[in-house]
Write a protein that holds these residues in place. Structure first.
Motif, PDB file in Angstrom:
ATOM      1  N   VAL A   9      34.781 -46.308 -97.405  1.00 46.85           N
ATOM      2  CA  VAL A   9      34.089 -45.035 -97.232  1.00 46.85           C
ATOM      3  C   VAL A   9      33.436 -44.670 -98.558  1.00 46.85           C
ATOM      4  O   VAL A   9      33.843 -45.137 -99.628  1.00 46.85           O
ATOM      5  CB  VAL A   9      35.031 -43.906 -96.774  1.00 46.85           C
ATOM      6  CG1 VAL A   9      35.600 -44.202 -95.401  1.00 46.85           C
ATOM      7  CG2 VAL A   9      36.150 -43.686 -97.782  1.00 46.85           C
ATOM      8  N   GLY A  10      32.414 -43.841 -98.474  1.00 47.23           N
ATOM      9  CA  GLY A  10      31.734 -43.369 -99.671  1.00 47.23           C
ATOM     10  C   GLY A  10      31.644 -41.858 -99.678  1.00 47.23           C
ATOM     11  O   GLY A  10      31.849 -41.204 -98.644  1.00 47.23           O
ATOM     12  N   LEU A  11      31.343 -41.292-100.830  1.00 50.27           N
ATOM     13  CA  LEU A  11      31.230 -39.850-100.978  1.00 50.27           C
ATOM     14  C   LEU A  11      29.846 -39.525-101.521  1.00 50.27           C
ATOM     15  O   LEU A  11      29.432 -40.082-102.545  1.00 50.27           O
ATOM     16  CB  LEU A  11      32.311 -39.330-101.928  1.00 50.27           C
ATOM     17  CG  LEU A  11      32.586 -37.826-101.931  1.00 50.27           C
ATOM     18  CD1 LEU A  11      33.044 -37.344-100.557  1.00 50.27           C
ATOM     19  CD2 LEU A  11      33.643 -37.493-102.979  1.00 50.27           C
ATOM     20  N   SER A  12      29.145 -38.656-100.824  1.00 49.90           N
ATOM     21  CA  SER A  12      27.793 -38.296-101.244  1.00 49.90           C
ATOM     22  C   SER A  12      27.828 -37.384-102.463  1.00 49.90           C
ATOM     23  O   SER A  12      28.874 -36.851-102.843  1.00 49.90           O
ATOM     24  CB  SER A  12      27.054 -37.595-100.104  1.00 49.90           C
ATOM     25  OG  SER A  12      27.531 -36.256 -99.962  1.00 49.90           O
ATOM     26  N   GLN A  13      26.669 -37.196-103.050  1.00 50.86           N
ATOM     27  CA  GLN A  13      26.529 -36.186-104.079  1.00 50.86           C
ATOM     28  C   GLN A  13      26.633 -34.800-103.448  1.00 50.86           C
ATOM     29  O   GLN A  13      26.473 -34.642-102.243  1.00 50.86           O
ATOM     30  CB  GLN A  13      25.187 -36.334-104.789  1.00 50.86           C
ATOM     31  CG  GLN A  13      25.037 -37.605-105.604  1.00 50.86           C
ATOM     32  CD  GLN A  13      23.704 -37.668-106.318  1.00 50.86           C
ATOM     33  OE1 GLN A  13      22.738 -37.028-105.915  1.00 50.86           O
ATOM     34  NE2 GLN A  13      23.649 -38.440-107.388  1.00 50.86           N
ATOM     35  N   GLU A  14      26.903 -33.792-104.249  1.00 47.45           N
ATOM     36  CA  GLU A  14      26.907 -32.421-103.749  1.00 47.45           C
ATOM     37  C   GLU A  14      25.472 -31.917-103.607  1.00 47.45           C
ATOM     38  O   GLU A  14      24.597 -32.257-104.411  1.00 47.45           O
ATOM     39  CB  GLU A  14      27.682 -31.512-104.703  1.00 47.45           C
ATOM     40  CG  GLU A  14      29.171 -31.788-104.740  1.00 47.45           C
ATOM     41  CD  GLU A  14      29.923 -30.785-105.609  1.00 47.45           C
ATOM     42  OE1 GLU A  14      29.505 -29.598-105.618  1.00 47.45           O
ATOM     43  OE2 GLU A  14      30.886 -31.172-106.270  1.00 47.45           O
ATOM     44  N   PHE A  15      25.236 -31.113-102.566  1.00 45.84           N
ATOM     45  CA  PHE A  15      23.927 -30.495-102.362  1.00 45.84           C
ATOM     46  C   PHE A  15      24.131 -29.153-101.680  1.00 45.84           C
ATOM     47  O   PHE A  15      25.222 -28.838-101.186  1.00 45.84           O
ATOM     48  CB  PHE A  15      23.008 -31.405-101.551  1.00 45.84           C
ATOM     49  CG  PHE A  15      23.620 -31.934-100.279  1.00 45.84           C
ATOM     50  CD1 PHE A  15      23.448 -31.278 -99.076  1.00 45.84           C
ATOM     51  CD2 PHE A  15      24.365 -33.122-100.294  1.00 45.84           C
ATOM     52  CE1 PHE A  15      24.008 -31.768 -97.910  1.00 45.84           C
ATOM     53  CE2 PHE A  15      24.929 -33.615 -99.131  1.00 45.84           C
ATOM     54  CZ  PHE A  15      24.756 -32.933 -97.936  1.00 45.84           C
ATOM     55  N   ASP A  16      23.085 -28.341-101.667  1.00 48.75           N
ATOM     56  CA  ASP A  16      23.201 -27.001-101.093  1.00 48.75           C
ATOM     57  C   ASP A  16      23.561 -27.074 -99.616  1.00 48.75           C
ATOM     58  O   ASP A  16      22.980 -27.858 -98.853  1.00 48.75           O
ATOM     59  CB  ASP A  16      21.881 -26.242-101.255  1.00 48.75           C
ATOM     60  CG  ASP A  16      21.601 -25.874-102.701  1.00 48.75           C
ATOM     61  OD1 ASP A  16      22.554 -25.848-103.501  1.00 48.75           O
ATOM     62  OD2 ASP A  16      20.429 -25.611-103.031  1.00 48.75           O
ATOM     63  N   CYS A  17      24.500 -26.248 -99.209  1.00 47.02           N
ATOM     64  CA  CYS A  17      24.918 -26.204 -97.812  1.00 47.02           C
ATOM     65  C   CYS A  17      23.790 -25.676 -96.938  1.00 47.02           C
ATOM     66  O   CYS A  17      23.104 -24.712 -97.292  1.00 47.02           O
ATOM     67  CB  CYS A  17      26.153 -25.317 -97.665  1.00 47.02           C
ATOM     68  SG  CYS A  17      26.744 -25.179 -95.952  1.00 47.02           S
ATOM     69  N   SER A  18      23.608 -26.294 -95.771  1.00 48.54           N
ATOM     70  CA  SER A  18      22.545 -25.889 -94.858  1.00 48.54           C
ATOM     71  C   SER A  18      22.908 -24.645 -94.050  1.00 48.54           C
ATOM     72  O   SER A  18      22.029 -24.060 -93.406  1.00 48.54           O
ATOM     73  CB  SER A  18      22.236 -27.037 -93.886  1.00 48.54           C
ATOM     74  OG  SER A  18      21.869 -28.204 -94.578  1.00 48.54           O
ATOM     75  N   TYR A  19      24.183 -24.235 -94.062  1.00 44.44           N
ATOM     76  CA  TYR A  19      24.637 -23.181 -93.164  1.00 44.44           C
ATOM     77  C   TYR A  19      25.193 -21.954 -93.868  1.00 44.44           C
ATOM     78  O   TYR A  19      25.075 -20.848 -93.356  1.00 44.44           O
ATOM     79  CB  TYR A  19      25.703 -23.751 -92.216  1.00 44.44           C
ATOM     80  CG  TYR A  19      25.183 -24.880 -91.373  1.00 44.44           C
ATOM     81  CD1 TYR A  19      24.362 -24.631 -90.279  1.00 44.44           C
ATOM     82  CD2 TYR A  19      25.485 -26.200 -91.678  1.00 44.44           C
ATOM     83  CE1 TYR A  19      23.863 -25.672 -89.508  1.00 44.44           C
ATOM     84  CE2 TYR A  19      24.996 -27.248 -90.915  1.00 44.44           C
ATOM     85  CZ  TYR A  19      24.182 -26.974 -89.832  1.00 44.44           C
ATOM     86  OH  TYR A  19      23.681 -28.003 -89.081  1.00 44.44           O
ATOM     87  N   LEU A  20      25.830 -22.137 -95.022  1.00 40.70           N
ATOM     88  CA  LEU A  20      26.444 -21.009 -95.708  1.00 40.70           C
ATOM     89  C   LEU A  20      25.808 -20.840 -97.084  1.00 40.70           C
ATOM     90  O   LEU A  20      25.704 -21.817 -97.848  1.00 40.70           O
ATOM     91  CB  LEU A  20      27.947 -21.225 -95.853  1.00 40.70           C
ATOM     92  CG  LEU A  20      28.741 -21.300 -94.543  1.00 40.70           C
ATOM     93  CD1 LEU A  20      30.210 -21.601 -94.830  1.00 40.70           C
ATOM     94  CD2 LEU A  20      28.602 -20.023 -93.737  1.00 40.70           C
ATOM     95  N   PRO A  21      25.377 -19.640 -97.440  1.00 39.34           N
ATOM     96  CA  PRO A  21      24.741 -19.433 -98.742  1.00 39.34           C
ATOM     97  C   PRO A  21      25.735 -19.594 -99.886  1.00 39.34           C
ATOM     98  O   PRO A  21      26.934 -19.351 -99.740  1.00 39.34           O
ATOM     99  CB  PRO A  21      24.234 -17.987 -98.646  1.00 39.34           C
ATOM    100  CG  PRO A  21      25.122 -17.342 -97.628  1.00 39.34           C
ATOM    101  CD  PRO A  21      25.460 -18.409 -96.634  1.00 39.34           C
ATOM    102  N   ASN A  22      25.212 -20.030-100.995  1.00 41.06           N
ATOM    103  CA  ASN A  22      26.002 -20.155-102.218  1.00 41.06           C
ATOM    104  C   ASN A  22      27.183 -21.104-102.061  1.00 41.06           C
ATOM    105  O   ASN A  22      28.226 -20.941-102.694  1.00 41.06           O
ATOM    106  CB  ASN A  22      26.502 -18.778-102.687  1.00 41.06           C
ATOM    107  CG  ASN A  22      25.371 -17.785-102.878  1.00 41.06           C
ATOM    108  OD1 ASN A  22      24.345 -18.129-103.473  1.00 41.06           O
ATOM    109  ND2 ASN A  22      25.542 -16.579-102.373  1.00 41.06           N
ATOM    110  N   ARG A  23      27.038 -22.092-101.209  1.00 44.58           N
ATOM    111  CA  ARG A  23      28.063 -23.122-101.027  1.00 44.58           C
ATOM    112  C   ARG A  23      27.439 -24.492-101.296  1.00 44.58           C
ATOM    113  O   ARG A  23      26.245 -24.700-101.075  1.00 44.58           O
ATOM    114  CB  ARG A  23      28.637 -23.110 -99.615  1.00 44.58           C
ATOM    115  CG  ARG A  23      29.246 -21.797 -99.175  1.00 44.58           C
ATOM    116  CD  ARG A  23      30.621 -21.559 -99.736  1.00 44.58           C
ATOM    117  NE  ARG A  23      31.173 -20.293 -99.237  1.00 44.58           N
ATOM    118  CZ  ARG A  23      31.970 -20.191 -98.190  1.00 44.58           C
ATOM    119  NH1 ARG A  23      32.336 -21.276 -97.518  1.00 44.58           N
ATOM    120  NH2 ARG A  23      32.416 -19.014 -97.794  1.00 44.58           N
TER     121      ARG A  23
END
Length: 234
Positions: A9-23
């Motif tokens: 398995v792999g882990l992606s980079q972090e990016f802005d959440c599409s559904y919750l602000p400031n997450r």
């Protein structure tokens, strides 16, 4: 796989959440090629995974666990009075068709839907390449459930088909027909399809209680939500 994750398995980079602000959002991605088949994917659905294009993933966010996979018990589902009214209203105006291949009418309808309904989303502005890479898959059978008004295509529910379950990948529709509650109508059509095909579950993707756009997923009962790797009744 016996309810365990594959070895690769792999882990992606972090990016802005599409559904919750400031997450921030992060994804666990399946790298094991042997998992990319209908039977293995069905097991992974039970572990909270989902498909986007050819890739299998599930949320694995560093400080948030709001995403919960939801599935409807297809054989036990009975539409509510409100849902029956929506079905009956649609029945007088539309015809249901099924396809196993993409049709030329799909992308213009998708483009109109994204442009008019989701200008604040990550899929805006719509692009043909993004549309194809998001919805289609070369290792899994897909059924396109179509809604037609005379000779005009007004809705498509992209539906993955496995032995005991189907997975609702994405529905897009003509906003001009929004007063027919087409989003709900197409889930109801997927449930009818699942019943006819003797499927046990209809997977609806992820429920986020804090996100108003997701609340419709808990209106189709009986259903289960995955909490701490257990499926609990909603």
């Amino acid at each position: 796989m016996n309810e365990q994750l594959p070895a690769r398995v792999g882990l992606s980079q972090e990016f802005d959440c599409s559904y919750l602000p400031n997450r921030q959002e992060q994804l666990l991605v399946i790298l094991d090629p042997s998992c990319y088949s209908a039977d293995k994917f069905e097991l992974l659905l039970g572990l909270g995974f989902r498909r986007s294009g050819n890739q299998i993933y599930r949320p694995h966010c560093p400080v948030c666990s709001e995403c919960s996979s939801v599935r409807i018990l297809a054989q036990e589902f009975m539409p509510s009075k409100s849902q029956k009214r929506k079905l009956n209203k649609a029945k007088t105006q539309f015809e249901i068709k099924y396809s196993s291949i993409e049709k030329k009418e799909y992308y213009p309808l998708y483009s109109k839907y994204i442009s008019l309904r989701h200008q604040d989303g990550s899929m805006y502005p719509p692009e043909k390449a993004q549309f194809q890479s998001f919805l289609f898959c070369n290792w899994l059978d897909i059924t396109f459930i179509e809604l037609w008004h005379q000779d005009e295509l007004v809705a498509v529910a992209v539906t993955d088909c496995m032995q005991k379950a189907i997975s609702a990948i994405y529905t897009f529709f003509d906003p001009d027909f929004d007063h027919y509650s087409l989003g709900s109508v197409m889930i109801l059509q997927q449930l009818k399809f699942a019943k006819k095909q003797n499927k046990q579950y209809v997977y609806l993707g992820y429920q986020i209680d804090e996100c108003d756009k997701m609340k419709y997923k808990t209106q189709f009962l009986p259903a289960q939500k995955q909490v701490n790797d257990e499926w609990l009744a909603i």
